[in-house]
Design a protein around this motif. Structure first.
Motif, PDB file in Angstrom:
ATOM      1  N   GLU A  79      72.244   5.737  40.228  1.00 46.25           N
ATOM      2  CA  GLU A  79      73.134   5.494  39.089  1.00 46.25           C
ATOM      3  C   GLU A  79      72.773   6.411  37.921  1.00 46.25           C
ATOM      4  O   GLU A  79      73.648   7.025  37.280  1.00 46.25           O
ATOM      5  CB  GLU A  79      73.040   4.034  38.658  1.00 46.25           C
ATOM      6  CG  GLU A  79      73.852   3.670  37.417  1.00 46.25           C
ATOM      7  CD  GLU A  79      75.345   3.757  37.647  1.00 46.25           C
ATOM      8  OE1 GLU A  79      76.059   4.132  36.693  1.00 46.25           O
ATOM      9  OE2 GLU A  79      75.801   3.452  38.775  1.00 46.25           O
ATOM     10  N   ASP A  80      71.484   6.519  37.638  1.00 46.62           N
ATOM     11  CA  ASP A  80      71.012   7.350  36.536  1.00 46.62           C
ATOM     12  C   ASP A  80      71.351   8.824  36.770  1.00 46.62           C
ATOM     13  O   ASP A  80      71.742   9.543  35.837  1.00 46.62           O
ATOM     14  CB  ASP A  80      69.504   7.182  36.382  1.00 46.62           C
ATOM     15  CG  ASP A  80      68.946   7.954  35.200  1.00 46.62           C
ATOM     16  OD1 ASP A  80      69.299   7.622  34.056  1.00 46.62           O
ATOM     17  OD2 ASP A  80      68.155   8.893  35.428  1.00 46.62           O
ATOM     18  N   GLN A  83      75.078   9.385  36.160  1.00 47.89           N
ATOM     19  CA  GLN A  83      75.359   9.317  34.729  1.00 47.89           C
ATOM     20  C   GLN A  83      74.952  10.607  34.018  1.00 47.89           C
ATOM     21  O   GLN A  83      75.718  11.158  33.219  1.00 47.89           O
ATOM     22  CB  GLN A  83      74.609   8.127  34.109  1.00 47.89           C
ATOM     23  CG  GLN A  83      75.167   6.764  34.480  1.00 47.89           C
ATOM     24  CD  GLN A  83      76.454   6.451  33.729  1.00 47.89           C
ATOM     25  OE1 GLN A  83      76.838   7.135  32.784  1.00 47.89           O
ATOM     26  NE2 GLN A  83      77.149   5.407  34.160  1.00 47.89           N
ATOM     27  N   LYS A  84      73.756  11.097  34.307  1.00 48.26           N
ATOM     28  CA  LYS A  84      73.256  12.287  33.618  1.00 48.26           C
ATOM     29  C   LYS A  84      74.033  13.547  34.026  1.00 48.26           C
ATOM     30  O   LYS A  84      74.259  14.436  33.197  1.00 48.26           O
ATOM     31  CB  LYS A  84      71.757  12.465  33.883  1.00 48.26           C
ATOM     32  CG  LYS A  84      70.899  11.496  33.078  1.00 48.26           C
ATOM     33  CD  LYS A  84      69.427  11.831  33.201  1.00 48.26           C
ATOM     34  CE  LYS A  84      68.607  11.075  32.153  1.00 48.26           C
ATOM     35  NZ  LYS A  84      68.697   9.624  32.293  1.00 48.26           N
ATOM     36  N   GLU A  87      77.416  13.087  32.096  1.00 46.38           N
ATOM     37  CA  GLU A  87      77.246  13.188  30.645  1.00 46.38           C
ATOM     38  C   GLU A  87      76.973  14.620  30.203  1.00 46.38           C
ATOM     39  O   GLU A  87      77.390  15.041  29.125  1.00 46.38           O
ATOM     40  CB  GLU A  87      76.098  12.289  30.190  1.00 46.38           C
ATOM     41  CG  GLU A  87      76.414  10.798  30.268  1.00 46.38           C
ATOM     42  CD  GLU A  87      75.185   9.945  30.028  1.00 46.38           C
ATOM     43  OE1 GLU A  87      74.109  10.528  29.734  1.00 46.38           O
ATOM     44  OE2 GLU A  87      75.287   8.704  30.117  1.00 46.38           O
ATOM     45  N   TYR A 117      82.721   6.663  41.005  1.00 48.47           N
ATOM     46  CA  TYR A 117      82.710   8.015  40.431  1.00 48.47           C
ATOM     47  C   TYR A 117      83.628   9.009  41.157  1.00 48.47           C
ATOM     48  O   TYR A 117      83.737  10.159  40.723  1.00 48.47           O
ATOM     49  CB  TYR A 117      81.279   8.572  40.454  1.00 48.47           C
ATOM     50  CG  TYR A 117      80.330   7.811  39.554  1.00 48.47           C
ATOM     51  CD1 TYR A 117      80.382   7.949  38.174  1.00 48.47           C
ATOM     52  CD2 TYR A 117      79.378   6.950  40.089  1.00 48.47           C
ATOM     53  CE1 TYR A 117      79.510   7.256  37.344  1.00 48.47           C
ATOM     54  CE2 TYR A 117      78.506   6.251  39.271  1.00 48.47           C
ATOM     55  CZ  TYR A 117      78.572   6.406  37.901  1.00 48.47           C
ATOM     56  OH  TYR A 117      77.713   5.723  37.080  1.00 48.47           O
TER      57      TYR A 117
END
Length: 320
Positions: A79-80, A83-84, A87, A117
């Motif tokens: 997940e991280d 996201q990164k 972003e 996603y």
């Protein structure tokens, strides 16, 4: 090149504690299995994105991102990473998550992240590594190179456990489990114990130095560790020294030096067994920690309790 036993390879993967070492190994291994060169992702390095490390790409195909991780909480890590990447406006089509963990729900995870996603997720976990270990000489060689470069401390028996009456190392049971089943034969337990002590006594021997042990030196070592009837022990040792030097040899006798040593094959067995048993012990600690946590103990309390519990088990063993 001789094939690698998959269970030993899986045990090796489990004891990775350094993420950079696992990344280095994975980069070589992936290249052998998939057939492409893998390099650190240049765009991510240039942006200096905090927290997004161990990210590789296929040379010439930057939109395929490979996240390498040993993190146990793999869901949070995946997940991280998504996201990164989003972003920081990293353009990618597909995320490959490469891990030494065993992920049983791979398909459901891949589907759920795609739904969230609209990016394809492919997971290469411990089982994926294990399935491909004997694909070619390159994968086998990658394993041996890593073992020699990073796990040389597991070459000797004394590294993983200590055969002594001490609460400092609660893994004594591992040594007995490991070596009383060393060659898979159902022999008398005392014979197996003496046999394991012979092997243990020869752990640092090397005919190239040369450093070998005589029969009397082996006996001296055994009597320091095992307080049995001298005549019985001597008889067993003499019988085993003869049997263990006959093919398939577990030890070698060099008449030139009038001494015994471990052959290369036995040292390799020891190394792999040590790796497997360290993984077994780490799994035991992880399971014990989880049970204590589920019973309401805090992490600081668990850190105090585990050595106490291990000490109790150790003392119980020596009373048996």
């Amino acid at each position: 090149m001789d094939p690698i036993e998959p269970k030993y390879f899986e045990a090796t993967l489990e004891i990775f504690t350094n993420g950079f070492e696992f990344e280095e190994f994975s980069q070589t291994y992936l290249a052998q299995v998939i057939g492409y060169e893998f390099i650190p992702h240049g765009g991510i390095k240039d942006k200096g994105i905090d927290g997004l490390k161990s990210v590789l790409m296929r040379n010439g195909k930057e939109k395929d991102i490979y996240q390498v991780s040993i993190q146990k909480d793999y869901k949070s890590k995946i997940e991280d990473t998504f996201q990164k990447l989003i972003e920081n406006k990293i353009v990618f089509d597909r995320l490959f998550y490469v891990t030494n963990q065993d992920i049983k729900e791979k398909e459901s995870l891949q589907e759920s992240f795609y739904d969230k996603y609209t990016k394809q997720l492919t997971i290469f976990d411990k089982k994926w590594f294990s399935i491909h270990i004997n694909d070619c000489d390159g994968t086998i060689n990658a394993f041996h190179i890593y073992i020699k470069s990073h796990l040389s401390s597991y070459n000797t028996l004394g590294t993983s456990i200590e055969l002594q009456n001490s609460v400092d190392d609660p893994r004594l049971f591992v040594f007995l489990r490991q070596h009383t089943d060393f060659d898979g034969q159902n022999e008398n337990l005392l014979n197996e114990l003496i046999k394991s002590l012979i092997i243990y006594s020869l752990e640092n021997t090397d005919p190239d130095k040369p450093y070998l042990l005589s029969r009397d030196e082996i006996l001296k070592f055994i009597f320091e560790k095992y307080k049995g009837k001298p005549d019985e022990v001597i008889s067993i040792v003499d019988d085993l020294l003869t049997k263990m030097t006959i093919k398939p040899r577990e030890i070698k006798f060099h008449s030139k030096f009038n001494g015994y040593c471990l052959p290369y094959e036995t040292r390799e067995k020891i190394k792999l067994r040590n790796i497997e048993d360290i993984a077994l012990y780490q799994n035991y600690l992880s399971s014990l920690s989880s049970k204590l946590f589920n019973r309401g103990f805090k992490n600081k309390e668990i850190d105090v309790l585990i050595p106490i519990i291990n000490s109790v088990f150790h003392k119980i063993y020596f009373k048996q």
